[in-house]
Design a protein around this motif. Structure first.
Motif, PDB file in Angstrom:
ATOM      1  N   ASP A 171      -5.131  29.623  -7.785  1.00 36.61           N
ATOM      2  CA  ASP A 171      -3.971  30.150  -7.040  1.00 36.61           C
ATOM      3  C   ASP A 171      -4.866  30.940  -5.766  1.00 36.61           C
ATOM      4  N   ILE A 172      -5.729  31.910  -6.154  1.00 32.31           N
ATOM      5  CA  ILE A 172      -6.580  33.050  -5.369  1.00 32.31           C
ATOM      6  C   ILE A 172      -7.190  31.980  -4.337  1.00 32.31           C
ATOM      7  N   TYR A 173      -7.809  30.997  -4.722  1.00 23.41           N
ATOM      8  CA  TYR A 173      -8.674  30.099  -3.609  1.00 23.41           C
ATOM      9  C   TYR A 173      -7.677  29.379  -2.847  1.00 23.41           C
ATOM     10  N   PHE A 174      -6.589  28.912  -3.158  1.00 22.97           N
ATOM     11  CA  PHE A 174      -5.661  28.083  -2.235  1.00 22.97           C
ATOM     12  C   PHE A 174      -4.881  29.096  -1.252  1.00 22.97           C
ATOM     13  N   ALA A 175      -4.549  30.252  -1.696  1.00 20.32           N
ATOM     14  CA  ALA A 175      -3.946  31.313  -1.074  1.00 20.32           C
ATOM     15  C   ALA A 175      -4.743  31.900  -0.223  1.00 20.32           C
ATOM     16  N   SER A 176      -5.994  31.978  -0.403  1.00 18.10           N
ATOM     17  CA  SER A 176      -7.087  32.460   0.398  1.00 18.10           C
ATOM     18  C   SER A 176      -7.321  31.503   1.841  1.00 18.10           C
ATOM     19  N   CYS A 177      -7.177  30.287   1.397  1.00 22.59           N
ATOM     20  CA  CYS A 177      -7.204  29.312   2.376  1.00 22.59           C
ATOM     21  C   CYS A 177      -6.261  29.200   3.358  1.00 22.59           C
ATOM     22  N   VAL A 178      -5.065  29.962   2.796  1.00 21.97           N
ATOM     23  CA  VAL A 178      -3.675  29.903   3.724  1.00 21.97           C
ATOM     24  C   VAL A 178      -3.725  31.506   4.376  1.00 21.97           C
ATOM     25  N   TYR A 179      -4.005  32.205   3.692  1.00 23.88           N
ATOM     26  CA  TYR A 179      -3.819  33.506   4.211  1.00 23.88           C
ATOM     27  C   TYR A 179      -4.945  34.640   4.542  1.00 23.88           C
ATOM     28  N   GLY A 180      -6.167  34.188   3.889  1.00 25.40           N
ATOM     29  CA  GLY A 180      -7.144  34.865   3.796  1.00 25.40           C
ATOM     30  C   GLY A 180      -7.439  35.537   2.489  1.00 25.40           C
ATOM     31  N   SER A 181      -8.703  36.000   2.103  1.00 24.58           N
ATOM     32  CA  SER A 181      -8.697  36.632   0.760  1.00 24.58           C
ATOM     33  C   SER A 181      -8.193  38.204   0.578  1.00 24.58           C
ATOM     34  N   GLU A 182      -8.036  38.619   1.695  1.00 26.63           N
ATOM     35  CA  GLU A 182      -7.415  40.228   2.019  1.00 26.63           C
ATOM     36  C   GLU A 182      -5.990  40.563   2.263  1.00 26.63           C
ATOM     37  N   ASP A 183      -5.339  39.315   2.121  1.00 29.31           N
ATOM     38  CA  ASP A 183      -3.763  39.550   2.448  1.00 29.31           C
ATOM     39  C   ASP A 183      -2.967  39.725   1.343  1.00 29.31           C
ATOM     40  N   ILE A 184      -1.839  40.513   1.762  1.00 29.04           N
ATOM     41  CA  ILE A 184      -0.887  40.887   0.501  1.00 29.04           C
ATOM     42  C   ILE A 184      -0.594  39.712  -0.362  1.00 29.04           C
ATOM     43  N   ARG A 185      -0.336  38.579   0.173  1.00 30.10           N
ATOM     44  CA  ARG A 185       0.169  37.318  -0.386  1.00 30.10           C
ATOM     45  C   ARG A 185      -0.819  36.874  -1.231  1.00 30.10           C
ATOM     46  N   THR A 186      -1.968  37.164  -1.051  1.00 32.30           N
ATOM     47  CA  THR A 186      -3.105  36.618  -2.037  1.00 32.30           C
ATOM     48  C   THR A 186      -3.204  37.761  -3.137  1.00 32.30           C
ATOM     49  N   SER A 187      -2.665  38.860  -2.972  1.00 30.47           N
ATOM     50  CA  SER A 187      -3.149  40.039  -3.813  1.00 30.47           C
ATOM     51  C   SER A 187      -2.399  39.704  -5.245  1.00 30.47           C
ATOM     52  N   GLY A 188      -1.320  39.101  -5.254  1.00 27.80           N
ATOM     53  CA  GLY A 188      -0.638  38.466  -6.339  1.00 27.80           C
ATOM     54  C   GLY A 188      -1.493  37.910  -7.450  1.00 27.80           C
ATOM     55  N   GLY A 189      -2.248  36.920  -6.995  1.00 26.58           N
ATOM     56  CA  GLY A 189      -3.297  36.391  -7.784  1.00 26.58           C
ATOM     57  C   GLY A 189      -4.258  37.234  -8.532  1.00 26.58           C
ATOM     58  N   TYR A 190      -4.724  38.408  -7.644  1.00 23.26           N
ATOM     59  CA  TYR A 190      -5.739  39.399  -8.247  1.00 23.26           C
ATOM     60  C   TYR A 190      -5.277  39.902  -9.382  1.00 23.26           C
ATOM     61  N   PHE A 191      -3.675  40.362  -9.097  1.00 20.16           N
ATOM     62  CA  PHE A 191      -2.976  41.215 -10.064  1.00 20.16           C
ATOM     63  C   PHE A 191      -2.624  40.393 -11.168  1.00 20.16           C
ATOM     64  N   LEU A 192      -2.376  39.163 -11.268  1.00 16.79           N
ATOM     65  CA  LEU A 192      -2.066  38.484 -12.575  1.00 16.79           C
ATOM     66  C   LEU A 192      -3.221  38.216 -13.223  1.00 16.79           C
ATOM     67  N   MET A 193      -4.391  38.220 -12.446  1.00 18.81           N
ATOM     68  CA  MET A 193      -5.768  37.873 -13.113  1.00 18.81           C
ATOM     69  C   MET A 193      -6.223  39.031 -13.802  1.00 18.81           C
ATOM     70  N   GLY A 194      -6.062  40.202 -13.191  1.00 19.91           N
ATOM     71  CA  GLY A 194      -6.006  41.383 -13.921  1.00 19.91           C
ATOM     72  C   GLY A 194      -5.351  41.534 -15.122  1.00 19.91           C
ATOM     73  N   ASN A 195      -4.215  41.239 -15.202  1.00 16.37           N
ATOM     74  CA  ASN A 195      -3.401  41.295 -16.433  1.00 16.37           C
ATOM     75  C   ASN A 195      -3.861  40.555 -17.591  1.00 16.37           C
ATOM     76  N   VAL A 196      -4.564  39.363 -17.046  1.00 17.02           N
ATOM     77  CA  VAL A 196      -5.063  38.479 -18.201  1.00 17.02           C
ATOM     78  C   VAL A 196      -6.265  39.193 -18.860  1.00 17.02           C
TER      79      VAL A 196
END
Length: 376
Positions: free
Chosen positions: A198-223
């Protein structure tokens, strides 16, 4: 809302419930084009989405008027298509907002509408159906209906496999939902695999520092929280906070700069706006307030981290015009900043934020002046 009488049903036509496709016995009296199996589903649909789209459904579900020319007919079809596309996005955003607010049951009718309109516009095999399937899957996970969630995800995956135009954005959404599913099933290695994608594909679209990518980091943190790997979760939550703080604080800095402008420009520039739609605002509240709760419960030995998330959530609520909440959080952050060494810049930034908050609510002006005086 009134009953449907047998004579009101055209001969040979079978009416189906808007929510479950069972034979319908009721209709919406306001639009007269929407039917339900009973009052429970009628109320559920009304609360979820129907109140917002009731009148918009009438031109979509009634016979098109007679047109005098082919040009008028083409224009009529184009208008109909635009209405359907508008309803696709409206229903999708409403369902998303409910999900971020934890209202999984309320999200289902809105998501079903989005799926129905997508099918009408794009056909049964289009990849455009995938986002609606994923909404329904996420709602099912939230309701504890794991088998139903897997069915929706299977439909989404099959649609993607048959498609030749599945973009990175949809791939990101797909892996995010698979991550949620495997987290719910406590299969954390699989969850991490899909969230990494998820983070990889979102980064391809929006960049790794975009709020739309942050949801993947957040869910990974929950795991990682579930796996009791607190240090890794902490670093991911810090990254999420940094991404949102950078985005939100820019709006605050713009306002602080605008306050130096002439009065006629000032009134326009100081209008609050997060730049987000309602679903994105709900996502921001969910993510940041969850991190704040985790920080306050587990990070007492890291007050700087608590201060950072407090300030970020305060800015979010200020920009959303939740002034009393913003003031409460900003004061809390300010008092904490005074206890930490070498935090003069943060303390000054919080005084500026309190000043902005006071400008929206005279009740907080006295408090803002007090905190400003503390910097003397």
């Amino acid at each position: 809302m009134t009953e449907i009488y047998p004579l009101a049903v055209p001969k040979g036509r079978k009416l189906k419930c808007e929510v479950c496709d069972a034979p319908a016995e009721r209709m919406c009296a306001a639009c007269t084009v929407t039917y339900y199996c009973g009052i429970a589903h009628q109320r559920a649909d009304w609360v979820s989405i129907h109140e917002k789209i009731c009148q918009l459904l009438i031109p979509l579900r009634t016979t098109m008027p007679f047109y005098n020319s082919e040009e008028e007919r083409r224009h009529g079809r184009e208008q109909l298509l635009q209405r359907q596309k508008h309803l696709i996005e409206l229903c999708y955003k409403v369902a998303q907002k409910y999900l971020f607010e934890g209202k999984h049951e309320e999200s289902v009718p809105a998501a079903l509408h989005s799926l129905r309109f997508r099918t009408n516009v794009y056909g049964l095999n289009s990849v455009q159906l995938v986002p609606a399937y994923l909404l329904l899957s996420e709602a099912s996970i939230g309701l504890g209906h794991v088998v139903q969630a897997e069915e929706y995800l299977s439909q989404a995956q099959w649609t993607v496999l048959k498609s030749t135009d599945c973009n990175n954005e949809i791939q990101s959404l797909m892996h995010r939902n698979l991550g949620l599913l495997y987290t719910a099933k406590e299969e954390y290695e699989e969850a991490r695999y899909h969230l990494a994608n998820d983070i990889y594909f979102a980064s391809c679209v929006y960049g790794s520092e975009d709020i739309r990518t942050s949801g993947g980091y957040f869910l990974m943190g929950n795991v990682f929280i579930h796996q009791n790997k607190m240090d890794i979760a902490d670093s991911l939550y810090t990254k999420v906070t940094e991404i949102w703080h950078t985005y939100l604080d820019q709006h605050v800095q713009n306002q602080l700069s605008a306050r130096k402008q002439p009065a006629d420009i000032l009134a326009k520039e100081l209008e609050n706006d997060t730049g987000l739609d309602e679903a994105q605002e709900a996502e921001a509240v969910h993510i940041l307030e969850t991190i704040l709760e985790i920080r306050e419960n587990t990070g007492k030995e890291k007050p700087a981290s608590i201060l950072f998330i407090l300030k970020t959530v305060a800015i979010l609520h200020y920009l959303m015009m939740n002034i009393s909440k913003a003031h409460e959080l900003a004061v809390k952050a300010y008092l904490l900043s005074k206890e930490l060494p070498n935090k003069e810049d943060v303390t000054e930034a919080l005084r500026d934020l309190l000043g902005l908050i006071a400008s929206k609510d005279p009740v907080t002006l006295k408090a803002a002046k007090f905190f400003a005086g503390q910097g003397q």
